[in-house]
Design a protein around this motif. Structure first.
Motif, short mmCIF file in Angstrom:
data_model
loop_
_atom_site.label_atom_id
_atom_site.label_comp_id
_atom_site.label_asym_id
_atom_site.label_seq_id
_atom_site.Cartn_x
_atom_site.Cartn_y
_atom_site.Cartn_z
N ARG A 82 0.83 -1.21 0.00
CA ARG A 82 0.00 0.00 0.00
C ARG A 82 0.86 1.25 0.00
N ARG A 83 1.95 1.23 0.73
CA ARG A 83 2.86 2.37 0.72
C ARG A 83 3.42 2.57 -0.68
N ASP A 84 3.87 1.50 -1.30
CA ASP A 84 4.42 1.59 -2.65
C ASP A 84 3.37 2.04 -3.65
N ASP A 85 2.12 1.60 -3.46
CA ASP A 85 1.01 2.06 -4.32
C ASP A 85 0.79 3.56 -4.16
N ALA A 86 0.88 4.06 -2.91
CA ALA A 86 0.70 5.50 -2.66
C ALA A 86 1.82 6.30 -3.31
N VAL A 87 3.05 5.81 -3.20
CA VAL A 87 4.19 6.48 -3.83
C VAL A 87 3.98 6.53 -5.34
N ALA A 88 3.57 5.42 -5.92
CA ALA A 88 3.34 5.38 -7.37
C ALA A 88 2.21 6.32 -7.79
N PHE A 89 1.12 6.32 -7.02
CA PHE A 89 -0.02 7.21 -7.33
C PHE A 89 0.42 8.67 -7.33
N HIS A 90 1.15 9.08 -6.31
CA HIS A 90 1.57 10.47 -6.22
C HIS A 90 2.67 10.79 -7.23
N SER A 91 3.48 9.81 -7.59
CA SER A 91 4.50 10.03 -8.63
C SER A 91 3.85 10.25 -9.98
N VAL A 92 2.90 9.40 -10.32
CA VAL A 92 2.19 9.55 -11.60
C VAL A 92 1.43 10.88 -11.61
N GLY A 93 0.79 11.21 -10.49
CA GLY A 93 0.07 12.48 -10.40
C GLY A 93 0.98 13.67 -10.58
N MET A 94 2.16 13.58 -10.03
CA MET A 94 3.11 14.68 -10.16
C MET A 94 3.66 14.74 -11.59
N HIS A 126 0.71 16.80 -5.17
CA HIS A 126 1.54 15.60 -5.29
C HIS A 126 3.00 15.91 -4.92
N SER A 127 3.48 17.07 -5.27
CA SER A 127 4.85 17.46 -4.91
C SER A 127 4.99 17.61 -3.41
N VAL A 128 4.04 18.26 -2.78
CA VAL A 128 4.07 18.43 -1.32
C VAL A 128 4.01 17.07 -0.63
N ASP A 141 -2.24 8.25 4.03
CA ASP A 141 -2.28 7.23 2.98
C ASP A 141 -0.94 6.52 2.80
N CYS A 142 -0.03 6.67 3.77
CA CYS A 142 1.30 6.08 3.61
C CYS A 142 1.32 4.57 3.83
N GLY A 143 0.30 4.00 4.48
CA GLY A 143 0.19 2.55 4.64
C GLY A 143 1.10 1.94 5.67
N LEU A 144 2.28 2.49 5.86
CA LEU A 144 3.28 1.92 6.75
C LEU A 144 4.08 3.05 7.38
N TYR A 145 4.36 2.92 8.67
CA TYR A 145 5.12 3.97 9.35
C TYR A 145 6.00 3.33 10.40
N TYR A 146 7.29 3.68 10.38
CA TYR A 146 8.25 3.18 11.36
C TYR A 146 8.38 4.22 12.46
N LEU A 147 7.80 3.93 13.60
CA LEU A 147 7.68 4.91 14.67
C LEU A 147 9.03 5.36 15.21
N GLU A 148 9.94 4.43 15.42
CA GLU A 148 11.24 4.79 15.98
C GLU A 148 12.00 5.75 15.08
#
Length: 181
Positions: A82-94, A126-128, A141-148
């Motif tokens: 899901r994180r990779d999908d969000a990155v791809a979505f915003h990359s294509v949008g940008m 998308h840039s922001v 929408d990042c799907g994954l977050y590393y808290l530390e």
């Protein structure tokens, strides 16, 4: 109601050995992460019992890698997707909003200057998003977050370490209900 799932990775070293206390403490840490954006980026959040179709029966939807490595790795895999999908979505949008007349080559690198002047809202948004991800700002929408490490996209070595040693981590799955409009 629109919603997103989120998997938050928490190092086991932060958690007590007692399973019940570990679940509660992990949920408390995730709550601290999410509360500041409540009412701004999402209307509410709660433990996700079935994120991305994966059953989680643990309290607060906290999967301790030491106790259930299979579920931990399955949810982690889905969250990475899901994180990779969000990155791809915003990359294509940008990229689809870039004016190719604004690009220039510097050595072997193609550079596109983007001026946030309000003329292209999609490009700005998308840039922001990408800039915020690079800075480690939590996005719903990042799907994954590393808290530390306070980021959704850590160093590849960390992602390998988490996958290779789930016993060293806990994962808290959360449902984020999005704001209307």
């Amino acid at each position: 109601m629109k919603y997103n799932y989120l998997a938050v990775i928490i190092p086991a070293k932060w958690l007590p050995q007692n399973t019940e206390q570990a679940h509660a403490q992990a949920w408390a840490a995730v709550t601290q992460l999410l509360l500041p954006n409540l009412g701004e980026l999402y209307s509410r959040f709660y433990p996700a019992n079935r994120p991305w179709g994966q059953d989680i029966s643990a309290p607060y939807s906290v999967v301790l890698g030491r106790e259930d490595p299979v579920t931990f790795l399955n949810v982690l895999y889905q969250a990475k997707q899901r994180r990779d999908d969000a990155v791809a979505f915003h990359s294509v949008g940008m990229l689809s909003n870039i004016n190719l007349d604004q690009t220039k080559r510097i050595g072997d690198t193609l550079v596109c200057l983007v001026t946030p002047d309000g003329s292209n809202k999609a490009l700005e948004a998308h840039s922001v998003w990408h800039l915020a991800m690079m800075e480690g700002i939590f996005l719903p929408d990042c799907g994954l977050y590393y808290l530390e490490h306070k980021k959704a996209i850590p160093d590849p070595e960390l992602e390998k370490a988490v996958s290779a040693c789930p016993a060293g981590y806990a994962l808290c799955a959360v449902t984020l209900e999005m704001m209307e409009g």
